[in-house]
Design a protein around this motif. Structure first.
Motif, short mmCIF file in Angstrom:
data_model
loop_
_atom_site.label_atom_id
_atom_site.label_comp_id
_atom_site.label_asym_id
_atom_site.label_seq_id
_atom_site.Cartn_x
_atom_site.Cartn_y
_atom_site.Cartn_z
N ARG A 70 -63.06 -47.70 71.74
CA ARG A 70 -64.24 -46.86 71.51
C ARG A 70 -65.04 -47.43 70.36
O ARG A 70 -64.49 -47.76 69.33
CB ARG A 70 -63.79 -45.43 71.19
CG ARG A 70 -64.89 -44.46 70.85
CD ARG A 70 -64.32 -43.06 70.63
NE ARG A 70 -63.41 -43.00 69.49
CZ ARG A 70 -63.81 -42.73 68.25
NH1 ARG A 70 -65.08 -42.53 67.99
NH2 ARG A 70 -62.93 -42.68 67.26
N VAL A 71 -66.35 -47.57 70.56
CA VAL A 71 -67.24 -47.99 69.47
C VAL A 71 -67.58 -46.75 68.64
O VAL A 71 -68.10 -45.76 69.15
CB VAL A 71 -68.51 -48.64 70.00
CG1 VAL A 71 -69.48 -48.95 68.85
CG2 VAL A 71 -68.18 -49.91 70.78
N VAL A 72 -67.27 -46.82 67.35
CA VAL A 72 -67.55 -45.71 66.44
C VAL A 72 -68.96 -45.85 65.87
O VAL A 72 -69.71 -44.87 65.81
CB VAL A 72 -66.51 -45.68 65.31
CG1 VAL A 72 -66.85 -44.63 64.27
CG2 VAL A 72 -65.12 -45.42 65.89
N ALA A 73 -69.32 -47.04 65.44
CA ALA A 73 -70.64 -47.26 64.87
C ALA A 73 -70.97 -48.75 65.00
O ALA A 73 -70.08 -49.60 64.98
CB ALA A 73 -70.70 -46.83 63.41
N ARG A 74 -72.25 -49.02 65.13
CA ARG A 74 -72.70 -50.40 65.28
C ARG A 74 -73.96 -50.60 64.45
O ARG A 74 -74.86 -49.75 64.44
CB ARG A 74 -73.01 -50.68 66.76
CG ARG A 74 -73.41 -52.12 67.08
CD ARG A 74 -74.01 -52.19 68.47
NE ARG A 74 -73.13 -51.69 69.48
CZ ARG A 74 -72.27 -52.43 70.17
NH1 ARG A 74 -72.19 -53.72 69.94
NH2 ARG A 74 -71.50 -51.89 71.10
N ARG A 75 -74.01 -51.71 63.72
CA ARG A 75 -75.21 -52.08 62.99
C ARG A 75 -75.34 -53.60 63.08
O ARG A 75 -74.56 -54.33 62.48
CB ARG A 75 -75.14 -51.63 61.54
CG ARG A 75 -76.39 -51.97 60.74
CD ARG A 75 -76.39 -51.29 59.39
NE ARG A 75 -76.45 -49.84 59.52
CZ ARG A 75 -76.35 -49.02 58.49
NH1 ARG A 75 -76.17 -49.49 57.28
NH2 ARG A 75 -76.42 -47.71 58.67
N GLY A 76 -76.32 -54.04 63.89
CA GLY A 76 -76.43 -55.47 64.14
C GLY A 76 -75.19 -55.96 64.87
O GLY A 76 -74.75 -55.38 65.86
N LEU A 87 -56.39 -47.48 65.56
CA LEU A 87 -56.96 -47.65 64.22
C LEU A 87 -58.47 -47.78 64.31
O LEU A 87 -59.00 -48.45 65.21
CB LEU A 87 -56.39 -48.90 63.55
CG LEU A 87 -54.86 -48.94 63.41
CD1 LEU A 87 -54.41 -50.34 63.00
CD2 LEU A 87 -54.40 -47.91 62.39
N VAL A 88 -59.18 -47.14 63.39
CA VAL A 88 -60.63 -47.26 63.31
C VAL A 88 -60.95 -48.25 62.21
O VAL A 88 -60.64 -48.02 61.04
CB VAL A 88 -61.29 -45.89 63.03
CG1 VAL A 88 -62.79 -46.07 62.82
CG2 VAL A 88 -61.02 -44.94 64.18
N MET A 89 -61.54 -49.38 62.59
CA MET A 89 -61.74 -50.46 61.63
C MET A 89 -62.81 -51.42 62.14
O MET A 89 -63.23 -51.35 63.30
CB MET A 89 -60.42 -51.21 61.40
CG MET A 89 -59.85 -51.83 62.65
SD MET A 89 -58.15 -52.47 62.45
CE MET A 89 -58.29 -53.50 61.01
N ALA A 90 -63.22 -52.31 61.27
CA ALA A 90 -64.22 -53.30 61.65
C ALA A 90 -63.61 -54.32 62.61
O ALA A 90 -62.48 -54.78 62.43
CB ALA A 90 -64.76 -54.02 60.41
N ASP A 136 -52.76 -54.03 56.39
CA ASP A 136 -53.96 -54.76 56.78
C ASP A 136 -55.10 -54.31 55.88
O ASP A 136 -55.01 -53.25 55.22
CB ASP A 136 -54.30 -54.51 58.25
CG ASP A 136 -55.24 -55.58 58.79
OD1 ASP A 136 -54.83 -56.75 58.85
OD2 ASP A 136 -56.39 -55.26 59.14
N THR A 137 -56.16 -55.08 55.86
CA THR A 137 -57.27 -54.82 54.96
C THR A 137 -58.34 -54.00 55.67
O THR A 137 -58.77 -54.34 56.77
CB THR A 137 -57.87 -56.15 54.47
OG1 THR A 137 -56.84 -56.90 53.82
CG2 THR A 137 -59.00 -55.90 53.49
N PHE A 138 -58.77 -52.94 55.02
CA PHE A 138 -59.77 -52.03 55.58
C PHE A 138 -60.92 -51.86 54.60
O PHE A 138 -60.73 -51.86 53.39
CB PHE A 138 -59.16 -50.63 55.78
CG PHE A 138 -58.50 -50.40 57.11
CD1 PHE A 138 -58.74 -49.23 57.82
CD2 PHE A 138 -57.63 -51.33 57.63
CE1 PHE A 138 -58.12 -49.00 59.02
CE2 PHE A 138 -57.00 -51.11 58.83
CZ PHE A 138 -57.24 -49.94 59.55
N GLY A 139 -62.11 -51.66 55.14
CA GLY A 139 -63.18 -51.04 54.38
C GLY A 139 -63.03 -49.54 54.53
O GLY A 139 -62.26 -49.05 55.35
N ARG A 140 -63.79 -48.77 53.72
CA ARG A 140 -63.67 -47.31 53.77
C ARG A 140 -65.05 -46.68 53.72
O ARG A 140 -65.93 -47.17 53.02
CB ARG A 140 -62.85 -46.79 52.57
CG ARG A 140 -61.42 -47.31 52.52
CD ARG A 140 -60.95 -47.49 51.10
NE ARG A 140 -61.80 -48.41 50.36
CZ ARG A 140 -62.08 -48.30 49.07
NH1 ARG A 140 -61.57 -47.32 48.36
NH2 ARG A 140 -62.86 -49.17 48.47
#
Length: 434
Positions: A70-76, A87-90, A136-140
């Protein structure tokens, strides 16, 4: 009394990990002094390499597509997604660094199982009971920078639920659940570093977070359930989802409707476009059962009178009235009205008709905004046109100005069940290109 403390260090001496390597043996060889209660933090990248999660992929984007649920958000080109592991992640965790050209590294297929395998292997090799966390490495959201989090765990209390206790001042703790496994992962990242070639760390002195009785939930317990996720989508995705998920709901529970949610939906409704800088919307909120019953009884009587004038049989009339009872089954009703304050009069039938149509379109846009906003509030709704057929009756019962034109009615409430899936519609069938 000794102040609480712990020690964390990176494990040196690990070789380059390759497919098929036994990670537990490699760690046991590099750090043979592990003791009961230690927590071993293992970077997911070496777990993936050992498990053969390197795949050929000339196009990283295609690999991300394959791993995305599932795509949560997209920018470019940046995508935040939910991946196969939940997991929700880049970029779904797909990594193109530190891997041969033309390949990408995927996350472990089951990080909790990977953590259990390393834990079992360390027990066999060293005879110790340790906790293992795969990181693993995540942004938040709302925070700059990256940090390590736990994506797999075994033998670790990943969450420390303090609810039901009290703080130092005796105040009850009603919402405090500590993400212990994520805190441990971040502590390990401080000594492992991102480019130091130290993929394993050990935390000692926190034995109380390891072991425990009962089933081991693993790091999966850290993933928030969809029903509890208030930030499940990005902005544009949330708008599209609300529009796509809007359904006509005809069966409702008896649960009360939050009047504040309806007013927030009205606030969204009145952002619709309108001609001549006018505000052609009014929303009549029927919050009392008495008001709803009075209106619906009067509308029913007017409808029956119309059907009798049309020559319908009493049996046919009864069936129609029963089918039209969706408004009675709702715990909350809204009557949207159109007002033409600020409209222009041209004295020309064609232009005056077009002027009215502009206001009707604006009223419809407001109603659509309202319905979508209700869906965003997790409220079901059904727009029913019936008030348009007996406007005088509605105005009289609701004591509305003569210039207000009821534009249907909206039944609002909690849906009694999951709505049927909407059939796929080919956009091409609704588009003409010139």
């Amino acid at each position: 009394m000794t102040a609480p403390s712990y020690t964390v260090w990176a494990v040196p001496g690990l070789p380059e990990v390759r497919e098929g390597d036994d990670l537990a043996k490699l760690i046991a060889t590099a750090e043979p002094g592990l003791v009961d209660g230690d927590v071993v933090l293992v970077t997911s990248k070496i777990v993936s390499k050992a498990e053969g999660r390197i795949v050929a992929a000339d196009d990283r984007e295609a690999a991300i597509d394959d791993e995305t649920v599932r795509v949560v958000a997209r920018r470019g080109t940046l995508r935040i997604v939910e991946n196969r592991q939940g997991l929700v992640m880049a970029a779904a965790g797909v990594d193109a660094s530190n891997t041969p050209a033309g390949t990408v590294l995927l996350l472990p297929a089951d990080p909790d199982a990977s953590a259990r395998a390393v834990r079992d292997g360390l027990r066999d090799a060293l005879g110790v009971e340790v906790g293992v966390i795969v990181t693993d490495t995540f942004g938040r959201p709302w925070r700059a920078g990256l940090t390590d989090v736990a994506i797999g765990a075994a033998g670790v209390r990943v969450l420390d639920d303090l609810r039901g206790g009290v703080d130092a001042h005796g105040n009850p703790l009603a919402a405090t659940v500590v993400a212990t496994a994520d805190e441990l992962a971040a502590a390990g990242d401080l000594v492992k570093g991102k480019a130091a070639g130290l993929p394993v760390a050990v935390v000692r002195g926190l034995a109380h977070v390891t072991g425990g009785d009962g089933p081991d939930p693993g790091a999966r317990a850290l993933v928030r359930e969809a029903r509890d996720d208030m930030f499940r989508l990005g902005t544009s995705e949330a708008v599209r989802e609300a529009v796509a998920q809007r359904r006509t709901i005809r069966e409702f529970t008896d649960d009360e409707v939050d009047p504040g949610a309806v007013r927030r939906a009205v606030a969204a409704a009145v952002t619709a476009p309108a001609p001549h800088h006018t505000t052609p919307w009014r929303f009549v909120l029927l919050e009392s059962a008495a008001a709803r019953a009075e209106l619906l009884d009067a509308m029913r009587d007017a409808w029956i009178a119309d059907l009798r004038r049309d020559g319908k049989s009493e049996e046919s009339i009864a069936k129609r009235v029963r089918r039209g009872d969706v408004l009675r089954r709702a715990p909350y009703l809204v009557v949207p009205c159109m007002v033409m304050d600020g409209s222009h009069t041209y004295g020309d039938e064609r232009r005056d008709a077009a002027e009215r149509e502009m206001f009707v379109v604006a009223a419809g846009a407001g109603v659509q905004n309202f319905l979508v906003a209700l869906a965003g509030e997790r409220l079901g709704s059904a727009w029913v046109s019936s008030t348009m057929f007996c406007r005088d009756v509605v105005r009289e019962v609701l004591r509305l100005p003569a210039a207000w034109e009821p534009m249907g009615a909206v039944a609002v409430g909690q849906a009694a069940g999951e709505p049927k899936a909407r059939g796929e519609r080919d956009v091409g069938g609704f588009v003409v290109v010139r």
